[in-house]
Design an enzyme around this catalytic site. Structure first.
Site, short mmCIF file in Angstrom:
data_model
loop_
_atom_site.label_atom_id
_atom_site.label_comp_id
_atom_site.label_asym_id
_atom_site.label_seq_id
_atom_site.Cartn_x
_atom_site.Cartn_y
_atom_site.Cartn_z
N CYS A 163 0.80 -1.23 0.00
CA CYS A 163 0.00 0.00 0.00
C CYS A 163 0.84 1.28 0.00
O CYS A 163 0.30 2.38 -0.11
CB CYS A 163 -0.93 -0.01 1.21
N HIS A 302 -2.62 8.15 5.55
CA HIS A 302 -2.90 6.87 4.92
C HIS A 302 -4.37 6.51 5.19
O HIS A 302 -5.07 6.06 4.28
CB HIS A 302 -1.95 5.81 5.47
N GLU A 313 -1.58 5.32 13.18
CA GLU A 313 -1.11 6.49 12.42
C GLU A 313 -1.31 7.77 13.24
O GLU A 313 -0.48 8.68 13.19
CB GLU A 313 -1.84 6.59 11.08
N LYS A 334 -9.18 8.37 1.11
CA LYS A 334 -9.83 7.05 1.03
C LYS A 334 -11.27 7.09 1.51
O LYS A 334 -12.02 6.13 1.27
CB LYS A 334 -9.02 6.03 1.85
N HIS A 339 -9.54 2.26 -0.87
CA HIS A 339 -8.11 1.99 -0.81
C HIS A 339 -7.68 1.41 -2.15
O HIS A 339 -8.02 0.28 -2.49
CB HIS A 339 -7.82 1.02 0.33
N PHE A 397 1.51 -3.17 3.98
CA PHE A 397 1.73 -4.48 4.58
C PHE A 397 3.21 -4.83 4.45
O PHE A 397 3.84 -4.57 3.42
CB PHE A 397 0.91 -5.55 3.87
#
Length: 411
Positions: A163, A302, A313, A334, A339, A397
């Protein structure tokens, strides 16, 4: 002394618009791209919603035969690159093609092609597999097809950091120009993974929202968030060495001034609980720019709408910026497009550039009930304010942390 790098062209294919203008108009309208999945029957799937690209036809952006030899993620990349090149007014006949390159990331490649040919293999045998299966499937083909379509003979790379891919792709292009390996780079990310195996895999991981209300399925930083919603699309930007851009009279949107990375080295899917890796990536980007942390007033987070990401975050932002964090504007694109995995950071970079251009920080749409532990200003409403710096975060990830920092262009 490193060379200055500016943004001169933008392109986007998104769930809320098939161009930058359409995407940006959708952002300002607080339009959401979430709807029931139409690509396959979701009866047996826990997640029923996704953010699909609507009305896209590859033949509208490239030769029909060329489009047939590309899978969807490559088509999205070529379409977004075409818009970015046209927006930049870049004439390849006037350029040294070996000094124009591309950095186009993709997280997964073509799941569609894998699914189709695996079925053929099982049902009809190996001789029936598509001869183009491999060149349609492998993730570097977005970069390859962009370079072929537009005659870009310089550095051509495919960054894959889950990502964080889109942000890393732009960051590596930034470094390439800074270092003198190219004068111009097409950079960005692309993804098309709304497929049975894509949705099933993320469902099995319990990462996707199973909410069936489009207005409540992707709600970053909200107490009721329940996972991310799969999106698809691409975004590409033209980045140039400053003097090269000025010499050809290009419009300059913004300057890229900082790029920072780190690794959580913690867990294959969960961010580090204290946010240390993401905090380090943000501070590395700020230091790279020679800026002071207190100079940064806006972060495009993010912000995936998963419990762990949004909480950790938030901790990362507090760790990086201390008491200043409470004075910053933070939002998540997002909340409208879902996403986009390998394309997420690139689409969010385009959003940052447009926000800076117009002095408009978009809302985190759908955020109505903030989590008590997510206690910063996540822009429940749009904010009109001049933006000097915009910091965009991507966390992937595997523990990949990447941040890119842009600044309003000054002579």
């Amino acid at each position: 002394m490193s060379r200055r790098v500016v943004v001169t062209g933008l392109g986007a294919i998104t769930p809320i618009g098939l161009s930058v203008d359409e995407f940006w108009a959708g952002v300002k309208e607080q339009k959401i791209g979430f709807a029931p999945i139409t690509y396959f029957d979701t009866t047996e799937f826990k997640s029923k919603l996704a953010a699909e690209v609507k009305g896209f036809e590859g033949k509208n952006y490239m030769d029909f035969k060329a489009a047939k030899r590309m899978d969807l993620f490559s088509q999205y990349a070529v379409a977004a690159a075409k818009e970015a090149i046209e927006d930049a007014g870049l004439d390849m006949e006037k350029e040294d093609p070996y000094m124009v390159g591309c950095s186009v990331g993709n997280g997964i490649g073509s799941l569609q092609e894998i699914e189709k040919d695996h079925s053929k293999l099982l049902e009809k045998g190996p001789s029936k597999c598509n001869p183009l299966m491999v060149p349609m499937m492998i993730s570097n083909m977005a970069a390859g097809n962009v370079s072929i379509q537009f005659g870009l003979k310089g550095k051509s790379v495919n960054v894959v950091t889950a990502c964080a891919t889109g942000t890393n792709s732009i960051g590596e292009a930034f470094r390439t120009i800074q270092y003198g390996d190219a004068d111009v780079m097409l950079a960005g990310g692309t993804e098309a993974s709304i497929t049975p195996i894509g949705i099933a895999g993320f469902n099995a991981l319990t990462a996707l929202s199973t909410c069936e209300d489009p207005t409540r399925c992707s709600i970053p930083f909200d107490k009721d968030r329940s996972g991310f919603v799969m999106g698809e699309g691409a975004a590409m930007v033209v980045m140039e060495e400053l003097e090269h851009a000025k010499k050809r009279g290009a419009k300059i949107y913004a300057e890229v001034v900082g790029y920072g990375c780190a690794s959580d080295a913690f867990h294959i899917t969960s961010p580090a609980e204290d946010g240390a890796g993401a905090a380090r990536a943000m501070l590395n980007a700020v230091r790279d720019a020679g800026a002071n942390p207190n100079d940064i007033t806006y972060i495009n987070a993010h912000g995936t709408s998963t419990h762990h990401n949004d909480l950790f975050e938030t901790r990362a932002i507090k760790l990086a910026f201390g008491d200043h964090a409470k004075d910053m504007y933070i939002n998540s694109t997002k909340s409208m497009v879902g996403h986009l995995l390998g394309a997420a950071g690139a689409v969010e970079f385009v959003a940052c550039v447009k926000e800076m251009e117009e002095g408009y920080i978009h809302a985190t749409v759908g955020l109505t009930n903030p989590d008590e532990e997510c206690d910063l200003n996540y822009c429940m409403q749009p904010v009109e304010t001049e933006i000097e710096y915009a910091l965009s975060n991507s966390l992937g990830f595997g523990g990949h942390d990447a941040s890119i920092l842009i600044r309003r262009y000054h002579e």
